[in-house]
Enzyme design. Structure first.
Site, mmCIF file in Angstrom:
data_model
loop_
_atom_site.group_PDB
_atom_site.id
_atom_site.type_symbol
_atom_site.label_atom_id
_atom_site.label_comp_id
_atom_site.label_asym_id
_atom_site.label_seq_id
_atom_site.Cartn_x
_atom_site.Cartn_y
_atom_site.Cartn_z
ATOM 1 N N ASP A 60 0.788 -1.055 0.049
ATOM 2 C CA ASP A 60 -0.183 -0.165 -0.030
ATOM 3 C C ASP A 60 0.902 1.308 -0.116
ATOM 4 O O ASP A 60 2.217 1.159 0.186
ATOM 5 C CB ASP A 60 -0.903 -0.059 1.228
ATOM 6 C CG ASP A 60 -2.080 0.953 0.866
ATOM 7 O OD1 ASP A 60 -2.383 1.438 0.014
ATOM 8 O OD2 ASP A 60 -2.596 1.404 2.313
ATOM 9 N N ASP B 121 -2.066 3.910 -6.518
ATOM 10 C CA ASP B 121 -0.859 3.190 -6.120
ATOM 11 C C ASP B 121 0.003 2.921 -7.184
ATOM 12 O O ASP B 121 1.184 2.878 -7.326
ATOM 13 C CB ASP B 121 -1.176 1.830 -5.196
ATOM 14 C CG ASP B 121 -2.043 2.048 -4.039
ATOM 15 O OD1 ASP B 121 -1.445 2.810 -3.106
ATOM 16 O OD2 ASP B 121 -2.964 1.329 -3.551
ATOM 17 N N ASP C 62 -3.237 -1.299 7.182
ATOM 18 C CA ASP C 62 -3.813 -1.299 5.752
ATOM 19 C C ASP C 62 -3.247 -2.577 4.768
ATOM 20 O O ASP C 62 -3.630 -2.998 4.032
ATOM 21 C CB ASP C 62 -3.428 -0.098 5.019
ATOM 22 C CG ASP C 62 -4.573 0.994 4.986
ATOM 23 O OD1 ASP C 62 -5.563 0.397 5.781
ATOM 24 O OD2 ASP C 62 -4.502 2.106 4.827
ATOM 25 N N GLU D 257 1.102 5.689 0.989
ATOM 26 C CA GLU D 257 0.146 6.718 1.557
ATOM 27 C C GLU D 257 1.009 8.155 0.869
ATOM 28 O O GLU D 257 2.066 8.264 0.639
ATOM 29 C CB GLU D 257 0.428 6.939 2.834
ATOM 30 C CG GLU D 257 -0.284 5.794 3.903
ATOM 31 C CD GLU D 257 -1.667 5.512 3.685
ATOM 32 O OE1 GLU D 257 -2.426 6.401 3.267
ATOM 33 O OE2 GLU D 257 -1.965 4.427 4.367
ATOM 34 N N TYR E 105 -2.240 3.003 11.896
ATOM 35 C CA TYR E 105 -3.307 3.167 10.720
ATOM 36 C C TYR E 105 -2.528 2.677 9.426
ATOM 37 O O TYR E 105 -3.286 1.933 8.774
ATOM 38 C CB TYR E 105 -3.764 4.566 10.689
ATOM 39 C CG TYR E 105 -4.423 4.834 9.305
ATOM 40 C CD1 TYR E 105 -5.734 4.640 9.181
ATOM 41 C CD2 TYR E 105 -3.955 5.493 8.222
ATOM 42 C CE1 TYR E 105 -6.476 4.795 7.986
ATOM 43 C CE2 TYR E 105 -4.511 5.516 7.007
ATOM 44 C CZ TYR E 105 -5.890 5.273 6.864
ATOM 45 O OH TYR E 105 -6.320 5.614 5.727
#
Length: 290
Positions: free
Chosen positions: A39, A96, A166, A41, A162
């Site tokens: 993932d 992504d 994911d 961010e 957090y």
């Protein structure tokens, strides 16, 4: 009764990767696995390209939160992305993929997107990750840090947990969904759809077709549509050159108004409803395009 997966029994644990040496070790271990979860961010508010703030990698044993602001040599990670023996599991991976393509010139292959899987399992096209985790495991994920500034440092423990979650829950979700998918005729369809996502990401979108993304273009006549095409092309080229989000150059609805009304002077742009900043910085170019 099947054993409860360790990720469901325990909260995510993680390490933060801030050196080239540790990144190389993490990626080497990951390449020994059959699948990994990925993932990213990022921040994308005023820029044309997203600004990468964090990469999450889970190899089934260790969650690694890779800090791209501290890493100089990404070649081990790029090699992992390209390793055909390791399936990369992501959820709703469109942005992504854009990040991997922009920053590393390498897409994660082979790819499985659990949102694509969920569609073929009857959940609809846009099933969220948290909703799937609740459906399969009755776990409620805390999404309170979703609006984090991922470029800020230091990141808090809440933000890091957090981000880790994911990918921590992504592999057990994939394994659970794969069992259900195996009972359907849709496995090859999922694979084909994921391959299509990769192909689509690699296709460079021409600025000449940017006008197709402007709402209500169908309401314009042929002359007006040609003006919109020129305006939209200019805006994309300007966005790429200055790395600025398109709507911070001129809003889409304002491009449409310019194409519709063919203003001859910049003063007319304000009357059409364009913002003073849009007129001051780009007004002459908007008028010239008409």
């Amino acid at each position: 009764m099947p054993a409860i997966k360790k990720e469901i029994k325990n909260p995510p644990h993680f390490q933060i990767v801030t050196s080239d040496i540790v990144l190389a070790e993490v990626c080497q271990r990951a390449r020994e696995k059959s699948c990994v979860a990925l993932d990213t961010e990022f921040i994308r508010t005023r820029t044309f390209y997203p600004k990468l703030g964090l990469i999450q990698l889970y190899d089934g044993e260790q969650v690694s939160l890779i800090d791209p602001l501290e890493i100089d040599d990404f070649s081990p990670f790029i090699d992992l992305l390209a390793d055909q023996n390791v399936v990369k599991v992501l959820h709703a991976c469109k942005e992504d993929l854009e990040i991997f393509h922009h920053y590393f010139k390498q897409l994660p292959t082979p790819l499985i997107d659990t949102q694509v899987m969920s569609h073929f399992l009857g959940f609809g096209r846009s099933m969220g990750f948290a909703s799937l985790i609740y459906h399969y495991f009755e776990l409620e994920l805390d999404k309170g840090a979703s609006r984090t500034d991922w470029l800020a440092r230091p990141l808090s423990e809440v933000q890091l947990r957090y981000a880790a979650a994911d990918v921590w829950y992504l592999i057990p979700l994939y394994e659970e969904m794969q069992q259900h998918l195996a009972q359907t005729p849709w496995q090859s369809a999922v694979q084909n759809e994921c391959e299509f996502l990769l192909e689509k990401c690699q296709k460079t979108k021409s600025p000449d077709t940017a006008y197709l993304d402007i709402p209500n273009g169908w309401k314009l006549n042929e002359r007006e549509l040609m003006a919109l095409k020129l305006l939209a092309k200019w805006r994309v080229e300007e966005g790429i050159k200055r790395d600025i989000a398109l709507n911070f150059i001129v809003k889409s609805e304002h491009l449409w108004l310019v194409a519709k009304h063919f203003p001859k002077h910049t003063s007319e742009l304000l009357d059409l409803g364009l913002l003073p900043m849009e007129v001051r910085v780009n007004g002459k170019k908007n008028v010239a395009a008409c």
